[in-house]
Design an enzyme around this catalytic site. Sequence first.
Site, PDB file in Angstrom:
ATOM      1  N   ASP A 199      22.086  71.878  41.745  1.00 28.79           N
ATOM      2  CA  ASP A 199      22.966  72.867  41.792  1.00 28.79           C
ATOM      3  C   ASP A 199      23.535  73.456  40.446  1.00 28.79           C
ATOM      4  OD1 ASP A 199      25.475  74.422  42.746  1.00 28.79           O
ATOM      5  OD2 ASP A 199      24.995  73.020  44.845  1.00 28.79           O
ATOM      6  N   HIS A 234      20.712  75.900  39.813  1.00 29.42           N
ATOM      7  CA  HIS A 234      21.173  77.073  40.919  1.00 29.42           C
ATOM      8  C   HIS A 234      21.442  78.051  39.412  1.00 29.42           C
ATOM      9  CE1 HIS A 234      21.227  74.708  44.514  1.00 29.42           C
ATOM     10  NE2 HIS A 234      20.258  74.458  44.013  1.00 29.42           N
TER      11      HIS A 234
END
Length: 389
Positions: A213, A236
């Site tokens: 993430d 991310h």
Amino acid sequence: MPKSEACTLLLALLTIQLFPSLAYNVVSFGARGDGRTDSTAAFLRTWKAACSSATPASVSVPRGKYLLKSIWFTGPCRSRINFEMSGTIVAPDNYNIIGNSEFWILFYKVSRLTVVGGTVDAKGHAFWSCRLRNGRCPAGARSITFQWCSNVVVRGLSSLNSQTIHIAINHSNNIKIQNVKITAPSGSPNTDGIHIQSSRGVTVTGSTIRTGDDCISIGPGSMNLWIEQIGCGPGHGISIGSLGNFAIEEGVQNVTVTNSVFTKTQNGVRVKSWARPHGSYARNLVFRNLIMRNVGNPIIIDQKYCPDNSCPHESSGVRVSQVVYKNIKGTSSTQAAMTFRCSSSKPCYGIKLQDIKLTYVNTLRRPTLAYCEHAGGSTSGSVFPTSCL
Ligand SMILES: *[C@@H]1O[C@H](CO)[C@@H](O)[C@H](O)[C@H]1NC(C)=O
Ligand SMILES: *[C@@H]1O[C@H](CO)[C@@H](O)[C@H](O)[C@H]1NC(C)=O
């Protein structure tokens, strides 16, 4: 140096000489470094002793693997504490044991703390599998949390395979994270590297973050953050937000991200907010001296953030303003190298672009594009793709 300061310094040096900090070794308090024996109670006894010391104290964790269940290191302590780790802290194999308690290792109301070295391994794989097959899983535990803490340094720590967030900083100030290494597979769900929320004066420097993430996520109520020399990816990217999710929320301001490299990340530097009315803001953000290598959305403001398609579909009330992007170079893995998808009710203003060069990684060599919605600002130097502001 004024005389009084010189005196204080001399006194401090003498104090260190005469009263070296007391060392509290977890093994002497009953911990076993065999990876199997539950050492939670022994760690707590060690912490209690160190925390009540009238002089600076260190908790030392020697080589070995120490099994810990959820543990709260609670302050305030009487003196400064040095948490020195050579060993590894491991979570139990059964993910429910820590997964039901939100926190695995929590420092609560502690100030003047240094955590040096060591590894924490939450062994998140079985928990993620449960999440990915939509099983009946617990909510999951963050690996290390600093809540209501101040004057903390974390240096040279490794965190592996957290169930959720690896390091969370919440309601804290003056926190320095240096030379940490965070590692989880790219497909592991919600395993943010470092999450900062409701905190001031947080610096993250010289760190490598590979995860599933955000490498670093910055939540509401954060200000005066400095992020430098980060190697991010997979992951991310570095994100501010999501903002505007909760009814009452403070904004984010004065955040600098500099001298960092993003490799194969989903985003580079991102600001995201939910599309619903709100009074929040993100302002005075600086992103500079960044290298993008094969990054999905190197530069993006997304005010229609909608991760699961269950979105309000209104216009975002979060005001994004005064955002500087300077000297950002490299490759984009999509054509959309720059996206400013701002709110129709509160357009973005004061976006500054300077010396940007983001090309499309695809061998077809199509040009990259900049995409603007309700975004205003200025450009200087050379900017490619051509600005749409
Ligand atoms: C931060 O603390 C608040 C209040 O205690 C809590 O509601 C929130 O979940 C915490 N967030 C994180 C990321 O720890
Ligand atoms: C912005 O944050 C930095 C720390 O990252 C701090 O040194 C600086 O004083 C802050 N600026 C303002 C105007 O508060």
